[in-house]
Write a protein that holds these residues in place. Sequence first.
Motif, PDB file in Angstrom:
ATOM      1  N   SER A   9       9.932  46.883  90.505  1.00 38.55           N
ATOM      2  CA  SER A   9      10.155  48.333  90.515  1.00 38.55           C
ATOM      3  C   SER A   9      11.411  48.676  89.746  1.00 38.55           C
ATOM      4  N   ASP A  12      11.285  55.313  89.024  1.00 32.23           N
ATOM      5  CA  ASP A  12      10.033  55.830  89.580  1.00 32.23           C
ATOM      6  C   ASP A  12       8.810  55.099  89.025  1.00 32.23           C
ATOM      7  N   ASP A  14       6.496  51.288  88.677  1.00 33.85           N
ATOM      8  CA  ASP A  14       6.213  49.999  89.306  1.00 33.85           C
ATOM      9  C   ASP A  14       5.371  49.151  88.362  1.00 33.85           C
ATOM     10  N   ARG A  42       4.619  56.365  94.966  1.00 36.19           N
ATOM     11  CA  ARG A  42       4.842  55.629  93.712  1.00 36.19           C
ATOM     12  C   ARG A  42       3.546  55.716  92.901  1.00 36.19           C
TER      13      ARG A  42
END
Length: 377
Positions: A9, A12, A14, A42
Amino acid sequence: MDLTITLSSRQDEDLMEVSGALDHATVRHLREVLFGLLDAGRCRITVEMSGLRILDAASIRVLLWLRDRAGQAGGDLRLWGATGTVLTALEITGVAKQFHAYDQVSWPQSQRDRQVVDLGSMRVGHDQWPAQVDDLLDRLHTMRAGGPGRDRVRDTIIELCLPAAHRLARRYAGRGEIKEELTQVASLALVKAVDGFDVTRGVEFGAYATPTILGELRRYFRDQSAGIRMPRRLQELRLAAGHAHELLTQRLGRSPTTADVAGHLDVGEDEIVEMLSASSAHRPLSLNAPGPGSDHDNATLMDVVGGDDPAFGLVEYRRSIEVIMAGVSERAQRIISLRFYGNLTQAEIAREVGLSQMHVARLLQQTLSLLRRRLTE
């Protein structure tokens, strides 16, 4: 299990690195991990596939569905690093460009914390509902109403299923309704589904809860979008009458009458008539809609809608004046008529009735004062 997933991560975004085989048996685990990210807000996710050897059509369908869910949340799901047979599978199904599979992603190795997901201990269901819910529902069914611990088990089931209910609510996002309102409707429908589920029927909870929640969401939209809101009693009667109409049409071989539908539903004919009348007025016509007989002009309903006649307010005064004038002399009546209906001047009236102009002026003044006094009494 021939599947490995690690997560990294930053801000904002992933990164999900997938290696091994992604097929019908393992895609459920990928779906569960992606659900967890989406439920946590997310929604900008990149799936790195350089270590993936197998990607089947069922997994691609799941990825497309998850991409739509991410889009509804304001994000996106990208596939990166696909090569060989995996890239070929994306190209054959025509989704490579949709997933931006040819784009390069800048995510240096030094920025990847690579948290390994423990897939072996993960319990996954056949759909978006948590697998452990079925065991909890079985336990809830054996517990006595009001017994110790029952409310705690019930609350646990609802808490576990809330993310799935909220995902169903997000399907209707972007249709003009507040997201929090949709979430609340779905949450209340979930509680209704938990309380109404019967484990003895032998069906999975998801098969019962999904249509229950979607039905409540559709009903919410139907109620909110109606220009004229029908009472709930008439709404439910309209749905029942629709089903009865289809059934009776097949059974009778003709279109059923109002009496047929009323008899089938065991309600009065006047209730069916009331429902039909309310249904026809479910949406008001726009005043800018074409008016009757407006095929060859631009007339609208606004042009044929009546308005208040200014003369309506004078009706009472006219009737009162008639009564008052009947009580004055014929000469005064003639002078008033010549002045206000004949539009003659005082001099012309004097010649007409054989009086002096001063006398005519005095009679007009007296008669008008009498009318004012009587009308204000």
